[in-house]
Design an enzyme around this catalytic site. Structure first.
Site, mmCIF file in Angstrom:
data_model
loop_
_atom_site.group_PDB
_atom_site.id
_atom_site.type_symbol
_atom_site.label_atom_id
_atom_site.label_comp_id
_atom_site.label_asym_id
_atom_site.label_seq_id
_atom_site.Cartn_x
_atom_site.Cartn_y
_atom_site.Cartn_z
ATOM 1 N N ALA A 163 0.857 -1.194 0.000
ATOM 2 C CA ALA A 163 0.000 0.000 0.000
ATOM 3 C C ALA A 163 0.889 1.239 0.000
ATOM 4 O O ALA A 163 1.875 1.292 -0.738
ATOM 5 C CB ALA A 163 -0.979 -0.052 1.164
ATOM 6 N N SER A 164 0.602 2.215 0.841
ATOM 7 C CA SER A 164 1.305 3.502 0.741
ATOM 8 C C SER A 164 2.757 3.465 1.186
ATOM 9 O O SER A 164 3.489 4.434 0.971
ATOM 10 C CB SER A 164 0.553 4.581 1.517
ATOM 11 O OG SER A 164 -0.615 4.956 0.817
ATOM 12 N N VAL A 165 3.212 2.359 1.783
ATOM 13 C CA VAL A 165 4.651 2.201 1.998
ATOM 14 C C VAL A 165 5.372 2.237 0.655
ATOM 15 O O VAL A 165 6.554 2.583 0.567
ATOM 16 C CB VAL A 165 4.943 0.908 2.782
ATOM 17 C CG1 VAL A 165 6.437 0.660 2.904
ATOM 18 C CG2 VAL A 165 4.318 0.982 4.177
#
Length: 348
Positions: free
Chosen positions: A77-79
């Site tokens: 995801a946003s990592v």
């Protein structure tokens, strides 16, 4: 000196925690929600460049009864945003683009009224004011959108939330556009740039910007959500195919190599690493500032990632050479506070 304290002083790297427990036992206690007969998690603690805790809990695939392991690959995801930012910085170092370039230099189809003043740096720091693409999708959308579809949605918008640079608003739209700019500046597909410039040089051989029908995810962890008291597979949504804002799959084994690269010049030089971790803007949380793909809170550099069926976090204490990673394939609980509590075991 008491015997317990003496034993702790002489212990192996996993050491001792409070109450006579080893650190590893203390980590297990903190991760108890993930153990057992449900979707799981993989946890890594790196201290002074060495993995001192490497654990996995629960299942990567409930239906196949496949246990989670340190090699399980989770959707970050946003990592993923730190990898998109790194690709931009690599191309900037190569002279292929400039961080102050107007976005419309690379994506001229964006409406001038909305995007004329937006720069690549605004995209990196979530200060562009771009409209969230998720809000532009049809409510009943089931077909997956891709980065190019995000651009098409934004082509319909002649407004922004605020003047570029005037405020902060977390923007998945901005990072989807950054992936497209990486493609334009490099002349290659975004997934190929990540593989050739980041993953393969670091030995992250099993990390991938996943594209259905083009690439595969080895040892894949599938996402789940707790619905009406039962775990249901919720692995993909209509936005899961957008790569620039959250489409990378990786494991704690591979991310250990990514963490190591943050301390030397094997990928980015010192100047580029400093750019990535400089607190360029305040955020909507007074305790948090933002760099390029990194949140900055006190001495920590970190980023969380949340999407349907996955919640992840990486927390780095670079001055102390300490990193905690928690990757999970479930929608609950939120792992950031758990990662901080794990870090506290090593900060005493």
């Amino acid at each position: 000196m008491r015997l317990a304290a003496l034993l702790c002083a002489l212990a192996l790297p996993i050491g001792c925690a409070t109450g006579g427990k080893t650190v590893q036992e203390s980590v297990d206690a903190l991760m108890r929600d993930y153990a057992g007969d449900g979707p799981g998690a993989s946890v890594l603690v790196i201290q002074d460049g060495k993995p001192v805790v490497e654990r996995a809990y629960g299942f990567a695939d409930l239906e196949a009864r496949t246990p989670a392991t340190p090699r399980s690959n989770y959707r970050l995801a946003s990592v993923s945003k730190q990898f998109t930012a790194t690709a931009v910085l690599l191309l900037a170092r190569d002279g292929k683009l400039g961080l102050d370039d107007p976005v419309r230099k690379w994506l001229p189809s964006l409406p001038a009224k909305a995007a004329d003043a937006i720069t690549i740096k605004h995209l990196l720091t979530h200060t562009s004011g771009l409209i969230d693409y998720e809000d532009l999708m049809a409510e009943d959308a089931t077909e997956q959108v891709h980065d190019a579809d995000v651009l098409r949605l934004l082509e319909t918008q002649d407004r922004t939330y605020f003047a570029p640079g005037a405020d902060y608003r977390y923007s998945n739209s901005g990072y989807a556009l950054l992936a497209l700019i990486v493609e334009k500046a490099s002349g290659k597909r975004y997934a190929d740039v990540l593989r050739e410039r980041i993953f393969l040089p670091l030995g992250m051989d099993r990390t991938v910007a996943y594209e259905k029908g083009i690439s595969e995810v080895a040892d894949r962890a599938y996402g789940y959500s707790l619905i009406d008291g039962r775990w249901r597979r919720t692995d993909q949504s209509s936005t899961s195919a957008v790569l620039g804002d959250g489409g990378i799959y990786s494991s704690i084994d591979d991310l250990a190599k990514w963490d190591a690269a943050q301390y030397d010049d094997r990928l980015l030089d010192a100047q580029s690493r400093k750019l990535a971790t400089t607190p360029w803007t305040k955020t909507d949380d007074p305790a948090i500032e933002y760099g390029y793909g990194w949140r900055i809170t006190g001495e920590t550099l970190w980023h969380s990632g949340e999407t349907i069926g996955f919640r992840n976090v990486i927390v780095r204490y670079p001055q102390r050479r300490l990193t905690v990673m928690v990757l999970t394939n479930r929608d609950d609980p939120e792992p950031y506070r758990t990662a901080l509590r794990i870090a506290e075991l090593f900060l005493r």
